[in-house]
Design a protein around this motif. Structure first.
Motif, short mmCIF file in Angstrom:
data_model
loop_
_atom_site.label_atom_id
_atom_site.label_comp_id
_atom_site.label_asym_id
_atom_site.label_seq_id
_atom_site.Cartn_x
_atom_site.Cartn_y
_atom_site.Cartn_z
N ASN A 158 118.92 43.47 47.75
CA ASN A 158 118.43 44.83 47.56
C ASN A 158 119.52 45.73 46.99
O ASN A 158 119.27 46.53 46.08
N GLU A 159 120.74 45.57 47.54
CA GLU A 159 121.87 46.34 47.00
C GLU A 159 122.09 46.01 45.53
O GLU A 159 122.32 46.91 44.70
N ARG A 160 122.01 44.73 45.22
CA ARG A 160 122.23 44.28 43.83
C ARG A 160 121.14 44.84 42.91
O ARG A 160 121.43 45.29 41.80
N ASP A 161 119.90 44.80 43.37
CA ASP A 161 118.78 45.28 42.55
C ASP A 161 118.90 46.77 42.27
O ASP A 161 118.42 47.26 41.25
N LEU A 162 119.51 47.50 43.22
CA LEU A 162 119.63 48.95 43.04
C LEU A 162 121.00 49.35 42.51
O LEU A 162 121.37 50.52 42.57
N THR A 163 121.75 48.38 41.99
CA THR A 163 123.02 48.68 41.32
C THR A 163 122.76 48.60 39.82
O THR A 163 122.33 47.58 39.30
N VAL A 164 123.04 49.73 39.13
CA VAL A 164 122.78 49.76 37.68
C VAL A 164 124.08 49.65 36.90
O VAL A 164 125.15 49.90 37.42
#
Lengths: 72, 152
Positions: free
Chosen positions: B146-152
């Motif tokens: 989830n953290e990775r998915d929300l890191t742009v």
């Protein structure tokens, strides 16, 4: 998330759309929308550099900490 | 980015095996129910003393459905999700509950303590514990994802 992303105002001032910016920085529109709507948890330096380069701004112009959050 | 090709192939094979298991257990359960019922009725009995055995069918089917859903998500590159972590927790607890039920049944049948002592060494009990450990790791993995998915 206390840090606010000031993308709307910068895009308006530069006369650029979100999809144009996405194309120029090599990001998907979905990812850029996550940033624009303040849902992002983190931003990579490479992404920050690319956006600032295309919008000709400083990181401090793009990322804001509201005044009431800044006092410690 | 999802699982690699070897993992994908293994997951596909596992999903087919689990799907066949669902059919086998489901059909087997229906057939077993019919056979036991016919046997009881033919002997003039209305009650079915073997009925508790049929209660095993439902948890087994449930576990297989959850496992199939888990494997389907993995194949769809939705590997580390909160829902998959929950499915693993449920499967783990189901395995432990099944082992406990089997231990109790054996203890009652033998009227001894030995089955209870050795019950904890059953493969399904140990496997259930391992699945719970995996579920905990999977929950952590879903948070990282989830953290990775929300890191742009």
């Amino acid at each position: 998330m206390p840090i606010r992303v000031n993308l709307d105002r910068l895009l308006l001032e530069r006369g650029m759309t979100l999809s144009e910016l996405a194309d120029r920085v090599g990001m998907t529109l979905a990812n850029l929308s996550i940033l624009k709507t303040n849902k992002a948890r983190a931003i990579r330096f490479s992404t920050l550099e690319a956006i600032c380069r295309e919008l000709k701004c400083q990181p401090g112009d793009l990322l804001l900490l509201p005044a009431d959050q800044g006092e410690g | 980015m999802g699982i690699d090709s070897a993992g994908r192939r293994a997951t596909e094979i596992a999903r087919i095996a689990v799907s066949l298991g669902c059919v086998f257990v489901g059909v087997g359960g229906v057939v077993l129910t019919a056979v036991i019922a016919m046997s009881s009725f033919s002997r003039g009995r209305v009650a079915m003393p073997e009925a508790p055995l049929l209660l095993l069918i439902v948890p087994m089917l449930l576990g297989l459905f959850w496992l199939r859903a888990f494997l389907t998500d993995v194949l769809a590159d939705k590997v580390f999700t909160a829902e998959n972590s929950r499915r693993l927790y449920r499967i783990g607890w189901l395995m432990i509950a099944g082992a406990a039920a089997k231990t109790v049944a054996m203890a009652v049948a033998s009227r001894g303590v030995a089955p209870v002592v050795f019950g904890f060494l059953q493969p399904s009990f140990l496997s259930g514990l391992l699945v719970l450990v995996l579920a905990s790791a999977w929950r952590y993995g879903s948070e990282l994802q989830n953290e990775r998915d929300l890191t742009v």
